[in-house]
Design an enzyme around this catalytic site. Sequence first.
Site, PDB file in Angstrom:
ATOM      1  N   HIS A   4      10.063 -12.020   9.806  1.00 52.31           N
ATOM      2  CA  HIS A   4       9.054 -11.620  10.784  1.00 52.31           C
ATOM      3  C   HIS A   4       9.814 -11.189  12.049  1.00 52.31           C
ATOM      4  O   HIS A   4      10.891 -11.712  12.334  1.00 52.31           O
ATOM      5  CB  HIS A   4       8.183 -12.847  11.079  1.00 52.31           C
ATOM      6  CG  HIS A   4       6.987 -12.596  11.922  1.00 52.31           C
ATOM      7  ND1 HIS A   4       7.051 -12.484  13.287  1.00 52.31           N
ATOM      8  CD2 HIS A   4       5.680 -12.454  11.602  1.00 52.31           C
ATOM      9  CE1 HIS A   4       5.822 -12.286  13.774  1.00 52.31           C
ATOM     10  NE2 HIS A   4       4.976 -12.261  12.764  1.00 52.31           N
ATOM     11  N   ASP A  44      12.422 -20.667   9.571  1.00 48.70           N
ATOM     12  CA  ASP A  44      11.127 -20.278  10.127  1.00 48.70           C
ATOM     13  C   ASP A  44      10.070 -20.754   9.130  1.00 48.70           C
ATOM     14  O   ASP A  44       9.889 -20.160   8.067  1.00 48.70           O
ATOM     15  CB  ASP A  44      11.091 -18.749  10.295  1.00 48.70           C
ATOM     16  CG  ASP A  44       9.706 -18.253  10.714  1.00 48.70           C
ATOM     17  OD1 ASP A  44       8.779 -19.069  10.819  1.00 48.70           O
ATOM     18  OD2 ASP A  44       9.573 -17.027  10.916  1.00 48.70           O
ATOM     19  N   GLN A  77       4.964 -19.920   7.772  1.00 52.15           N
ATOM     20  CA  GLN A  77       4.081 -19.673   6.628  1.00 52.15           C
ATOM     21  C   GLN A  77       4.204 -20.736   5.546  1.00 52.15           C
ATOM     22  O   GLN A  77       3.626 -20.591   4.470  1.00 52.15           O
ATOM     23  CB  GLN A  77       4.384 -18.294   6.012  1.00 52.15           C
ATOM     24  CG  GLN A  77       4.067 -17.130   6.916  1.00 52.15           C
ATOM     25  CD  GLN A  77       2.573 -16.976   7.216  1.00 52.15           C
ATOM     26  OE1 GLN A  77       1.719 -17.505   6.505  1.00 52.15           O
ATOM     27  NE2 GLN A  77       2.243 -16.273   8.276  1.00 52.15           N
ATOM     28  N   LYS A  83      -1.544 -21.872  12.322  1.00 50.72           N
ATOM     29  CA  LYS A  83      -1.537 -21.438  10.917  1.00 50.72           C
ATOM     30  C   LYS A  83      -1.719 -22.633   9.986  1.00 50.72           C
ATOM     31  O   LYS A  83      -1.646 -22.498   8.767  1.00 50.72           O
ATOM     32  CB  LYS A  83      -0.230 -20.711  10.595  1.00 50.72           C
ATOM     33  CG  LYS A  83      -0.102 -19.359  11.317  1.00 50.72           C
ATOM     34  CD  LYS A  83       1.197 -18.689  10.939  1.00 50.72           C
ATOM     35  CE  LYS A  83       1.608 -17.594  11.898  1.00 50.72           C
ATOM     36  NZ  LYS A  83       0.859 -16.368  11.769  1.00 50.72           N
ATOM     37  N   CYS A 138       4.207  -7.283  11.295  1.00 53.31           N
ATOM     38  CA  CYS A 138       5.381  -7.685  12.100  1.00 53.31           C
ATOM     39  C   CYS A 138       6.630  -7.838  11.226  1.00 53.31           C
ATOM     40  O   CYS A 138       7.472  -8.712  11.475  1.00 53.31           O
ATOM     41  CB  CYS A 138       5.138  -8.965  12.880  1.00 53.31           C
ATOM     42  SG  CYS A 138       3.834  -8.821  14.075  1.00 53.31           S
TER      43      CYS A 138
HETATM   44  N1  PMP Z   1       7.219 -16.258  11.466  1.00 54.85           N
HETATM   45  C1  PMP Z   1       6.389 -15.922  10.465  1.00 54.85           C
HETATM   46  C2  PMP Z   1       6.923 -15.888   9.068  1.00 54.85           C
HETATM   47  C3  PMP Z   1       5.065 -15.604  10.744  1.00 54.85           C
HETATM   48  O1  PMP Z   1       4.237 -15.251   9.753  1.00 54.85           O
HETATM   49  C4  PMP Z   1       4.608 -15.640  12.082  1.00 54.85           C
HETATM   50  C5  PMP Z   1       3.170 -15.294  12.440  1.00 54.85           C
HETATM   51  N2  PMP Z   1       2.656 -14.194  11.789  1.00 54.85           N
HETATM   52  C6  PMP Z   1       5.505 -16.031  13.076  1.00 54.85           C
HETATM   53  C7  PMP Z   1       6.804 -16.338  12.733  1.00 54.85           C
HETATM   54  C8  PMP Z   1       5.099 -16.117  14.503  1.00 54.85           C
HETATM   55  O2  PMP Z   1       4.133 -17.094  14.691  1.00 54.85           O
HETATM   56  P1  PMP Z   1       3.316 -17.186  16.057  1.00 54.85           P
HETATM   57  O3  PMP Z   1       2.701 -15.854  16.276  1.00 54.85           O
HETATM   58  O4  PMP Z   1       2.314 -18.259  15.792  1.00 54.85           O
HETATM   59  O5  PMP Z   1       4.284 -17.549  17.127  1.00 54.85           O
END
Ligand code: PMP
Length: 400
Positions: free
Chosen positions: A117, A194, A197, A220, A358
């Site tokens: 991401h 990270d 997910q 999430k 993203c």
């Molecule tokens: N890493 C991953 C794999 C994600 O899917 C996301 C959110 N789409 C993030 C980081 C960032 O999370 P947040 O927007 O809650 O900070």
Amino acid sequence: MNREDFLILGQEVYKKPLVYFDNAATTQKPEMVISALADYYRTINSNIHRGVHYLSQKATEEFEVARKAVRDFIHAAHDYEIVFTRGATESINLVASSFGRTYIHEGDEIVISEMEHHSNIVPWQFLCEDRGAKLKVIPFSDNGTLCVEKLEELLTPKTKILAVTHVSNTLGTINPVKEIIRIAHAHNVPVMIDGAQAVAHCPVDVQDLDCDFYCFSGHKMYAPMGVGIMYGKERWLNEMKPYQGGGEMISTVTFEKTTYNELPYKFEAGTPAVGDVIGLRKAIEYMQGVGIQNIAKHENELLQYGTQELKKIEGMRIIGEAQNKAAVISFLVGNAHPYDMGVLLDHQGIAVRTGHHCTQPIMDHFHIPGTVRASFALYNTKEEIDILVKAVQKAAQMLM
Ligand code: PMP
């Protein structure tokens, strides 16, 4: 599965029952989380750690109980290894910034993967720019499997940290993070995972994984927006420089010299989202009540069923078919643009995400502008998948 706990799901949009398949972006919140948030503001709202008065002590107590709940949830060794942030993005920025300022120097190398991401790419690029370090990337194969066999050759004596996602938000791939960490540690390279997910979809044990850092968001995993977690091993947190300066993170301040507070407060400058943290504890309790293994099993059934049914549609192309997948299905149909598909599905009451999610390097890998992404949570059903499949069929006929 416990659908009635999520009142938002009972509504109609455009006179159609809402089908919410945008869970990888954010999950809905059960009543007990919403009530906990409202109760907090109704009964004990107060700033924490600083007050001698009743409300402040109560709020502080609840906040610290939540920290223990997070520790238990991810099986960390100590409460003070749990740092509250605003979300996964801030957690990763914290690691990149604090670890980077402490350990990264000119010529050093940082390894990430091709399926990250943007939140796990850009903070490392900032760091590389600031420090004159170099970013290296582990590729993935065309079915969305990370090429772990390429890792050994990417790790060199100059590698200072490896940062990789546990589960891809676009491909759904569950990466073999334990194996990756083992390889990295054999080269004396610490690893940041990270987990944005992963935490709501599979059990996580940071001690078993032996990761050095594990970052995720509350929103999430059925908790309110505005709170995230950065888990770090004590050893690193003790040595690392603070992230932000301000109240709470200091021990003493004079104009000549400031000394820092103990862990985890050294990394928690300013007033945190106390109510959201208390809501996060309730979300953890909620998930534990359902059982994380039960959630994983249910979502896997939805993944298998959804994949099988969507594949029956002519022109269906699923992006990301790794063997080990979480309940995320990214797809394209024929030459229909994902955005148009998303709009038509919305008119059928179905919430999906469209675009690059993203993860532009993943789009570049496949030479596509974006995908349609359906991502499932514990409250989704096979009947909802049937509605999706019919709606995709209908939209594809209109668009092709
Ligand atoms: N890493 C991953 C794999 C994600 O899917 C996301 C959110 N789409 C993030 C980081 C960032 O999370 P947040 O927007 O809650 O900070």
